[in-house]
Design a protein around this motif. Structure first.
Motif, mmCIF file in Angstrom:
data_model
loop_
_atom_site.group_PDB
_atom_site.id
_atom_site.type_symbol
_atom_site.label_atom_id
_atom_site.label_comp_id
_atom_site.label_asym_id
_atom_site.label_seq_id
_atom_site.Cartn_x
_atom_site.Cartn_y
_atom_site.Cartn_z
ATOM 1 N N PHE A 233 0.805 -1.217 0.000
ATOM 2 C CA PHE A 233 0.000 0.000 0.000
ATOM 3 C C PHE A 233 0.837 1.265 0.000
ATOM 4 O O PHE A 233 0.305 2.365 -0.015
ATOM 5 C CB PHE A 233 -0.937 0.012 1.218
ATOM 6 C CG PHE A 233 -0.237 -0.280 2.521
ATOM 7 C CD1 PHE A 233 0.384 0.718 3.231
ATOM 8 C CD2 PHE A 233 -0.193 -1.578 3.016
ATOM 9 C CE1 PHE A 233 1.028 0.452 4.417
ATOM 10 C CE2 PHE A 233 0.451 -1.854 4.224
ATOM 11 C CZ PHE A 233 1.060 -0.837 4.926
ATOM 12 N N ILE A 234 2.180 1.129 0.027
ATOM 13 C CA ILE A 234 3.057 2.292 -0.048
ATOM 14 C C ILE A 234 3.674 2.328 -1.446
ATOM 15 O O ILE A 234 4.229 1.321 -1.894
ATOM 16 C CB ILE A 234 4.169 2.229 1.019
ATOM 17 C CG1 ILE A 234 3.544 2.263 2.417
ATOM 18 C CG2 ILE A 234 5.162 3.367 0.842
ATOM 19 C CD1 ILE A 234 4.552 2.161 3.533
ATOM 20 N N PRO A 235 3.571 3.428 -2.197
ATOM 21 C CA PRO A 235 4.063 3.477 -3.570
ATOM 22 C C PRO A 235 5.539 3.141 -3.687
ATOM 23 O O PRO A 235 6.394 3.824 -3.127
ATOM 24 C CB PRO A 235 3.785 4.922 -4.001
ATOM 25 C CG PRO A 235 3.642 5.689 -2.720
ATOM 26 C CD PRO A 235 3.041 4.717 -1.741
ATOM 27 N N ALA A 236 5.819 2.033 -4.431
ATOM 28 C CA ALA A 236 7.194 1.605 -4.705
ATOM 29 C C ALA A 236 8.004 1.380 -3.429
ATOM 30 O O ALA A 236 9.219 1.468 -3.441
ATOM 31 C CB ALA A 236 7.908 2.618 -5.608
ATOM 32 N N GLY A 237 7.318 1.074 -2.317
ATOM 33 C CA GLY A 237 8.027 0.787 -1.081
ATOM 34 C C GLY A 237 8.731 1.970 -0.473
ATOM 35 O O GLY A 237 9.685 1.817 0.288
ATOM 36 N N VAL A 238 8.264 3.185 -0.814
ATOM 37 C CA VAL A 238 8.927 4.400 -0.331
ATOM 38 C C VAL A 238 8.989 4.403 1.190
ATOM 39 O O VAL A 238 7.994 4.202 1.871
ATOM 40 C CB VAL A 238 8.180 5.651 -0.835
ATOM 41 C CG1 VAL A 238 8.751 6.897 -0.185
ATOM 42 C CG2 VAL A 238 8.290 5.758 -2.342
ATOM 43 N N GLY A 239 10.175 4.625 1.745
ATOM 44 C CA GLY A 239 10.348 4.674 3.188
ATOM 45 C C GLY A 239 10.644 3.325 3.795
ATOM 46 O O GLY A 239 11.580 3.189 4.584
ATOM 47 N N VAL A 240 9.880 2.305 3.417
ATOM 48 C CA VAL A 240 10.041 0.965 3.992
ATOM 49 C C VAL A 240 11.391 0.381 3.603
ATOM 50 O O VAL A 240 12.134 -0.146 4.434
ATOM 51 C CB VAL A 240 8.904 0.039 3.541
ATOM 52 C CG1 VAL A 240 9.127 -1.373 4.056
ATOM 53 C CG2 VAL A 240 7.566 0.574 4.019
ATOM 54 N N ARG A 241 11.725 0.449 2.319
ATOM 55 C CA ARG A 241 12.976 -0.144 1.856
ATOM 56 C C ARG A 241 14.184 0.533 2.480
ATOM 57 O O ARG A 241 15.191 -0.116 2.784
ATOM 58 C CB ARG A 241 13.043 -0.060 0.326
ATOM 59 C CG ARG A 241 11.998 -0.927 -0.356
ATOM 60 C CD ARG A 241 12.036 -0.779 -1.868
ATOM 61 N NE ARG A 241 10.965 -1.554 -2.474
ATOM 62 C CZ ARG A 241 10.658 -1.506 -3.765
ATOM 63 N NH1 ARG A 241 11.342 -0.708 -4.567
ATOM 64 N NH2 ARG A 241 9.676 -2.235 -4.248
ATOM 65 N N GLU A 242 14.085 1.841 2.664
ATOM 66 C CA GLU A 242 15.190 2.556 3.277
ATOM 67 C C GLU A 242 15.455 2.075 4.697
ATOM 68 O O GLU A 242 16.592 1.900 5.113
ATOM 69 C CB GLU A 242 14.889 4.065 3.279
ATOM 70 C CG GLU A 242 15.041 4.751 1.949
ATOM 71 C CD GLU A 242 13.863 4.526 1.015
ATOM 72 O OE1 GLU A 242 12.961 3.746 1.374
ATOM 73 O OE2 GLU A 242 13.850 5.120 -0.070
ATOM 74 N N VAL A 243 14.369 1.859 5.454
ATOM 75 C CA VAL A 243 14.495 1.402 6.842
ATOM 76 C C VAL A 243 15.147 0.023 6.891
ATOM 77 O O VAL A 243 16.048 -0.236 7.693
ATOM 78 C CB VAL A 243 13.111 1.376 7.528
ATOM 79 C CG1 VAL A 243 13.205 0.702 8.891
ATOM 80 C CG2 VAL A 243 12.569 2.791 7.682
ATOM 81 N N VAL A 244 14.697 -0.888 6.015
ATOM 82 C CA VAL A 244 15.224 -2.259 6.015
ATOM 83 C C VAL A 244 16.683 -2.274 5.565
ATOM 84 O O VAL A 244 17.520 -2.972 6.159
ATOM 85 C CB VAL A 244 14.373 -3.166 5.104
ATOM 86 C CG1 VAL A 244 14.947 -4.588 5.085
ATOM 87 C CG2 VAL A 244 12.929 -3.197 5.584
ATOM 88 N N LEU A 245 17.017 -1.518 4.523
ATOM 89 C CA LEU A 245 18.401 -1.488 4.053
ATOM 90 C C LEU A 245 19.323 -0.910 5.114
ATOM 91 O O LEU A 245 20.436 -1.411 5.329
ATOM 92 C CB LEU A 245 18.498 -0.671 2.762
ATOM 93 C CG LEU A 245 19.879 -0.621 2.089
ATOM 94 C CD1 LEU A 245 20.382 -2.024 1.786
ATOM 95 C CD2 LEU A 245 19.821 0.216 0.811
ATOM 96 N N ALA A 246 18.863 0.129 5.790
ATOM 97 C CA ALA A 246 19.669 0.713 6.862
ATOM 98 C C ALA A 246 19.882 -0.292 7.984
ATOM 99 O O ALA A 246 20.982 -0.390 8.546
ATOM 100 C CB ALA A 246 18.986 1.968 7.398
ATOM 101 N N ALA A 247 18.837 -1.063 8.319
ATOM 102 C CA ALA A 247 18.968 -2.075 9.375
ATOM 103 C C ALA A 247 19.946 -3.168 8.961
ATOM 104 O O ALA A 247 20.677 -3.724 9.794
ATOM 105 C CB ALA A 247 17.597 -2.679 9.683
ATOM 106 N N SER A 248 19.980 -3.506 7.668
ATOM 107 C CA SER A 248 20.890 -4.544 7.177
ATOM 108 C C SER A 248 22.350 -4.107 7.261
ATOM 109 O O SER A 248 23.243 -4.931 7.481
ATOM 110 C CB SER A 248 20.552 -4.901 5.727
ATOM 111 O OG SER A 248 19.224 -5.335 5.596
#
Length: 292
Positions: A233-248
């Motif tokens: 429900f978030i366009p192109a994963g905006v925000g979510v992907r950044e959080v996960v990549l930063a956590a990785s």
């Protein structure tokens, strides 16, 4: 989008000393090379989609397939998570591709991307920060489900029944195992390049250029993409992907470098989508004017 930009600005401001120092260590050619890798990543994604498209009906010329894919991909940045499907379906009709075929093929290609992405993401989950697998272990449950769904006899049955339920005719040809395997090959290659893009940015900032670092960046980006896709429900994963990549990448690089990597990686992939989408759009308009 405004919320994502605000969060990104807050992250930059909160780590401004580290970010300004890290940005000074990036050269123009490193950014240009990372952008080139981003473009090739999108191109390989298109090749995976095209294999499945041609497997489901009459072959589509390469130029036509590229135009449909690159233009429709820009629509994924709109809220709702369905506009790239709509764009692909409507554009496909101009090339004698039925809407049901366009939508079904795009969905199949995304499932292949998720499956191969999860395979690469398992690297980050197994060898990344301890809290990463504790928080995102649930994504691994998708792997066995996708393996079953993408098994051709099961896949074709599901597609047929789904289209029947929607009162639509079936696709022209059933999906083959060879096409799914070939698409998975191209998709895996795209994840390898995506990891390379993040790795180039990391090493450009002065972090150690090791195989271990590359494997974690590749796994981290794949995990970020999959989680962003599942949060549809978030366009192109905006925000979510950044959080996960930063956590990785947490603990692997300094906090300021993580901010730069996350922001620059996202920008470069977006620019790649826009460049290819605009280029395809201009070529369509040019040919249309030439036909008048």
């Amino acid at each position: 989008m405004l919320a994502a930009v605000a969060a990104a600005v807050w992250a930059v401001v909160g780590n401004w000393a580290e970010v300004s120092d890290a940005m000074s260590r990036l050269s123009w050619w490193q950014v240009a090379l990372s952008l080139t890798v981003s473009i090739v990543f999108v191109w390989l994604t298109m090749l995976a989609w095209r294999v499945i498209l041609n497997d489901a009906g009459d072959p589509v010329p390469g130029a036509s397939a590229r135009r449909i894919f690159f233009v429709s991909q820009v629509a994924k940045y709109l809220p709702g998570g369905v506009w790239n499907f709509v764009a692909a379906a409507e554009m496909g009709t101009d090339f004698n591709i039925s809407r049901r075929r366009s939508v079904t093929v795009l969905l199949m290609s995304m499932l292949v991307s998720v499956l191969t992405g999860l395979a690469v993401a398992s690297i980050a989950l197994l060898f990344g920060p301890a809290n990463l697998i504790e928080k995102y272990w649930w994504v691994l449950l998708v792997i066995p489900a996708l393996l079953v769904v993408l098994y051709p006899p099961v896949l074709n049955t599901v597609v047929h029944r789904g289209l029947t339920f929607l009162k639509r005719d079936g696709i022209e040809k059933p999906f083959s195992g060879r096409a799914i395997a070939t698409a998975a090959f191209w998709s895996t290659g795209s994840w390898i390049l995506a990891g390379g893009q993040v790795w180039l940015i990391l090493t450009g900032l002065g972090n150690e250029a090791t195989v271990e670092t590359y494997l974690l960046t590749a796994g981290g980006y794949a995990l970020a993409w999959v989680v962003g896709f599942l949060v549809f429900f978030i366009p192109a994963g905006v925000g979510v992907r950044e959080v996960v990549l930063a956590a990785s990448l947490a603990g692997l690089v300094p906090a300021g470098d993580v901010v730069v990597v996350v922001l620059l990686s996202r920008i470069l992939f977006t620019v790649a989508d826009l460049l290819l989408g605009l280029g395809a759009s201009f070529s369509i308009r040019r040919d249309a004017k030439g036909a008048l």
